[in-house]
Scaffold this motif. Structure first.
Motif, PDB file in Angstrom:
ATOM      1  N   ALA A   1      -5.055   0.975  -1.757  1.00 12.02           N
ATOM      2  CA  ALA A   1      -3.632   0.948  -2.102  1.00 12.02           C
ATOM      3  C   ALA A   1      -3.026  -0.418  -1.781  1.00 12.02           C
ATOM      4  CB  ALA A   1      -2.887   2.057  -1.363  1.00 12.02           C
ATOM      5  N   MET A   2      -3.417  -0.993  -0.668  1.00  7.73           N
ATOM      6  CA  MET A   2      -2.918  -2.322  -0.300  1.00  7.73           C
ATOM      7  C   MET A   2      -3.357  -3.360  -1.332  1.00  7.73           C
ATOM      8  SD  MET A   2      -3.552  -2.251   3.820  1.00  7.73           S
ATOM      9  CE  MET A   2      -2.481  -3.618   4.306  1.00  7.73           C
ATOM     10  N   GLN A   3      -4.613  -3.312  -1.734  1.00  2.00           N
ATOM     11  CA  GLN A   3      -5.135  -4.257  -2.723  1.00  2.00           C
ATOM     12  C   GLN A   3      -4.403  -4.104  -4.058  1.00  2.00           C
ATOM     13  OE1 GLN A   3      -9.243  -3.053  -2.474  1.00  2.00           O
ATOM     14  NE2 GLN A   3      -9.750  -4.672  -1.011  1.00  2.00           N
ATOM     15  N   HIS A   4      -4.145  -2.863  -4.437  1.00  2.00           N
ATOM     16  CA  HIS A   4      -3.439  -2.621  -5.696  1.00  2.00           C
ATOM     17  C   HIS A   4      -2.019  -3.172  -5.640  1.00  2.00           C
ATOM     18  CE1 HIS A   4      -1.294   0.244  -8.558  1.00  2.00           C
ATOM     19  NE2 HIS A   4      -1.947  -0.602  -9.316  1.00  2.00           N
ATOM     20  N   CYS A   5      -1.326  -2.910  -4.546  1.00  2.00           N
ATOM     21  CA  CYS A   5       0.045  -3.423  -4.397  1.00  2.00           C
ATOM     22  C   CYS A   5       0.066  -4.942  -4.432  1.00  2.00           C
ATOM     23  CB  CYS A   5       0.663  -2.908  -3.098  1.00  2.00           C
ATOM     24  SG  CYS A   5       1.036  -1.150  -3.141  1.00  2.00           S
ATOM     25  N   TRP A   6      -0.883  -5.556  -3.749  1.00  2.00           N
ATOM     26  CA  TRP A   6      -0.974  -7.021  -3.730  1.00  2.00           C
ATOM     27  C   TRP A   6      -1.202  -7.549  -5.156  1.00  2.00           C
ATOM     28  CZ3 TRP A   6       0.179 -11.018  -0.880  1.00  2.00           C
ATOM     29  CH2 TRP A   6      -0.362 -12.264  -1.208  1.00  2.00           C
ATOM     30  N   SER A   7      -2.113  -6.905  -5.889  1.00  4.08           N
ATOM     31  CA  SER A   7      -2.422  -7.371  -7.239  1.00  4.08           C
ATOM     32  C   SER A   7      -1.233  -7.218  -8.189  1.00  4.08           C
ATOM     33  CB  SER A   7      -3.645  -6.637  -7.800  1.00  4.08           C
ATOM     34  OG  SER A   7      -3.324  -5.301  -8.135  1.00  4.08           O
ATOM     35  N   ARG A   8      -0.332  -6.289  -7.895  1.00  6.47           N
ATOM     36  CA  ARG A   8       0.868  -6.095  -8.717  1.00  6.47           C
ATOM     37  C   ARG A   8       2.012  -7.031  -8.319  1.00  6.47           C
ATOM     38  NH1 ARG A   8       1.232  -0.989 -11.933  1.00  6.47           N
ATOM     39  NH2 ARG A   8       3.361  -1.751 -12.029  1.00  6.47           N
ATOM     40  N   GLY A   9       1.806  -7.803  -7.268  1.00  6.51           N
ATOM     41  CA  GLY A   9       2.820  -8.779  -6.865  1.00  6.51           C
ATOM     42  C   GLY A   9       3.811  -8.290  -5.836  1.00  6.51           C
ATOM     43  N   TYR A  10       3.608  -7.102  -5.295  1.00  6.00           N
ATOM     44  CA  TYR A  10       4.507  -6.591  -4.267  1.00  6.00           C
ATOM     45  C   TYR A  10       4.198  -7.272  -2.943  1.00  6.00           C
ATOM     46  CZ  TYR A  10       5.447  -3.018  -7.747  1.00  6.00           C
ATOM     47  OH  TYR A  10       5.776  -2.364  -8.899  1.00  6.00           O
ATOM     48  N   ARG A  11       5.230  -7.763  -2.261  1.00  6.09           N
ATOM     49  CA  ARG A  11       5.013  -8.477  -1.002  1.00  6.09           C
ATOM     50  C   ARG A  11       5.749  -7.845   0.181  1.00  6.09           C
ATOM     51  NH1 ARG A  11       1.571  -9.618  -3.878  1.00  6.09           N
ATOM     52  NH2 ARG A  11       0.907 -11.677  -4.553  1.00  6.09           N
ATOM     53  N   LYS A  12       6.663  -6.937  -0.102  1.00 13.30           N
ATOM     54  CA  LYS A  12       7.346  -6.184   0.949  1.00 13.30           C
ATOM     55  C   LYS A  12       7.042  -4.717   0.701  1.00 13.30           C
ATOM     56  CE  LYS A  12      11.092  -9.445   1.674  1.00 13.30           C
ATOM     57  NZ  LYS A  12      12.545  -9.612   1.742  1.00 13.30           N
ATOM     58  N   ILE A  13       6.229  -4.139   1.574  1.00  8.31           N
ATOM     59  CA  ILE A  13       5.669  -2.818   1.324  1.00  8.31           C
ATOM     60  C   ILE A  13       5.799  -1.912   2.545  1.00  8.31           C
ATOM     61  CG2 ILE A  13       3.506  -1.596   0.805  1.00  8.31           C
ATOM     62  CD1 ILE A  13       4.443  -3.148  -1.536  1.00  8.31           C
ATOM     63  N   TYR A  14       6.115  -0.654   2.287  1.00  4.66           N
ATOM     64  CA  TYR A  14       6.033   0.402   3.303  1.00  4.66           C
ATOM     65  C   TYR A  14       5.002   1.397   2.800  1.00  4.66           C
ATOM     66  CZ  TYR A  14      10.384  -0.948   5.678  1.00  4.66           C
ATOM     67  OH  TYR A  14      11.340  -1.603   6.378  1.00  4.66           O
ATOM     68  N   PHE A  15       3.967   1.604   3.559  1.00  2.00           N
ATOM     69  CA  PHE A  15       2.950   2.585   3.207  1.00  2.00           C
ATOM     70  C   PHE A  15       3.221   3.856   3.989  1.00  2.00           C
ATOM     71  CE2 PHE A  15       0.884  -1.469   2.380  1.00  2.00           C
ATOM     72  CZ  PHE A  15       0.368  -1.258   1.111  1.00  2.00           C
ATOM     73  N   GLU A  16       3.325   4.964   3.265  1.00  2.00           N
ATOM     74  CA  GLU A  16       3.502   6.270   3.896  1.00  2.00           C
ATOM     75  C   GLU A  16       2.229   7.074   3.700  1.00  2.00           C
ATOM     76  OE1 GLU A  16       8.266   7.004   3.219  1.00  2.00           O
ATOM     77  OE2 GLU A  16       6.832   8.089   1.987  1.00  2.00           O
ATOM     78  N   GLY A  17       1.759   7.680   4.766  1.00  2.00           N
ATOM     79  CA  GLY A  17       0.567   8.511   4.679  1.00  2.00           C
ATOM     80  C   GLY A  17       0.726   9.753   5.516  1.00  2.00           C
ATOM     81  N   ASP A  18      -0.031  10.785   5.186  1.00  2.00           N
ATOM     82  CA  ASP A  18       0.127  12.058   5.899  1.00  2.00           C
ATOM     83  C   ASP A  18      -0.909  12.270   7.001  1.00  2.00           C
ATOM     84  OD1 ASP A  18      -2.166  12.700   4.508  1.00  2.00           O
ATOM     85  OD2 ASP A  18      -1.196  14.096   3.159  1.00  2.00           O
ATOM     86  N   ASN A  19      -1.613  11.227   7.385  1.00  2.00           N
ATOM     87  CA  ASN A  19      -2.565  11.327   8.484  1.00  2.00           C
ATOM     88  C   ASN A  19      -1.970  10.601   9.693  1.00  2.00           C
ATOM     89  OD1 ASN A  19      -4.776  10.594  10.297  1.00  2.00           O
ATOM     90  ND2 ASN A  19      -6.102  11.458   8.716  1.00  2.00           N
ATOM     91  N   LYS A  20      -1.529  11.374  10.667  1.00  2.00           N
ATOM     92  CA  LYS A  20      -0.846  10.802  11.832  1.00  2.00           C
ATOM     93  C   LYS A  20      -1.759   9.868  12.628  1.00  2.00           C
ATOM     94  CE  LYS A  20       2.796  12.152  14.844  1.00  2.00           C
ATOM     95  NZ  LYS A  20       3.674  13.238  15.213  1.00  2.00           N
ATOM     96  N   GLU A  21      -3.040  10.218  12.738  1.00  2.00           N
ATOM     97  CA  GLU A  21      -3.976   9.377  13.487  1.00  2.00           C
ATOM     98  C   GLU A  21      -4.120   7.996  12.835  1.00  2.00           C
ATOM     99  OE1 GLU A  21      -8.472   9.446  15.406  1.00  2.00           O
ATOM    100  OE2 GLU A  21      -7.869  11.063  14.073  1.00  2.00           O
TER     101      GLU A  21
END
Length: 140
Positions: A40-60
């Motif tokens: 997901a990080m690689q995809h966001c980077w390739s799309r030109g996004y530079r300010k990102i919040y990643f939300e995930g459902d795994n607390k660990e």
């Protein structure tokens, strides 16, 4: 192989895109979660996004990537995530309840088109439409 799915939204929650992918073979669910985050990080980077919040459902995962706990067994994945994190101007990782992540989960389970390892949507895929309607209804 592990499967991953993610959605791209703006700061107001508006759908910008989605993707799902098949990753490499992992040895446990934690590695699969971390691999999904890297993709997901690689995809966001390739799309030109530079300010990102990643939300995930795994607390660990959230605890580990934010440095609040450690797990030496996944050190190499954490190192990769740290390297990708440094490329973004702003990059945060937050935990969200599974209920809030159902669209991404449904997308991860969706079969990819024949002979592909990655597929990106610029429109809302049918498989997640109901989840996005629910998200919109609970947000308003």
């Amino acid at each position: 192989p592990s499967k991953a799915g993610w959605l791209l939204r703006d700061d107001r929650g508006t759908f910008l895109g989605a993707a799902h992918a098949i990753g490499s073979i992992t040895t446990n669910p934690m590695e699969s979660e971390l691999q999904a985050l890297v993709m997901a990080m690689q995809h966001c980077w390739s799309r030109g996004y530079r300010k990102i919040y990643f939300e995930g459902d795994n607390k660990e995962v959230s605890e580990i990537v934010n440095g609040r706990s450690s797990n030496f067994a996944v050190f190499n994945w954490i190192r990769d995530i740290s390297a990708w994190r440094s490329k973004f101007e702003e990059c945060k990782f937050t935990w969200t309840r599974r209920f809030s992540n159902m669209a991404a989960d449904a997308l991860a389970k969706q079969q990819l088109p024949l002979n592909t390892q990655f597929y990106c949507y610029n429109y809302i895929p049918f498989v997640i439409t109901d989840f996005l309607h629910r998200d919109f209804a609970t947000a308003n």
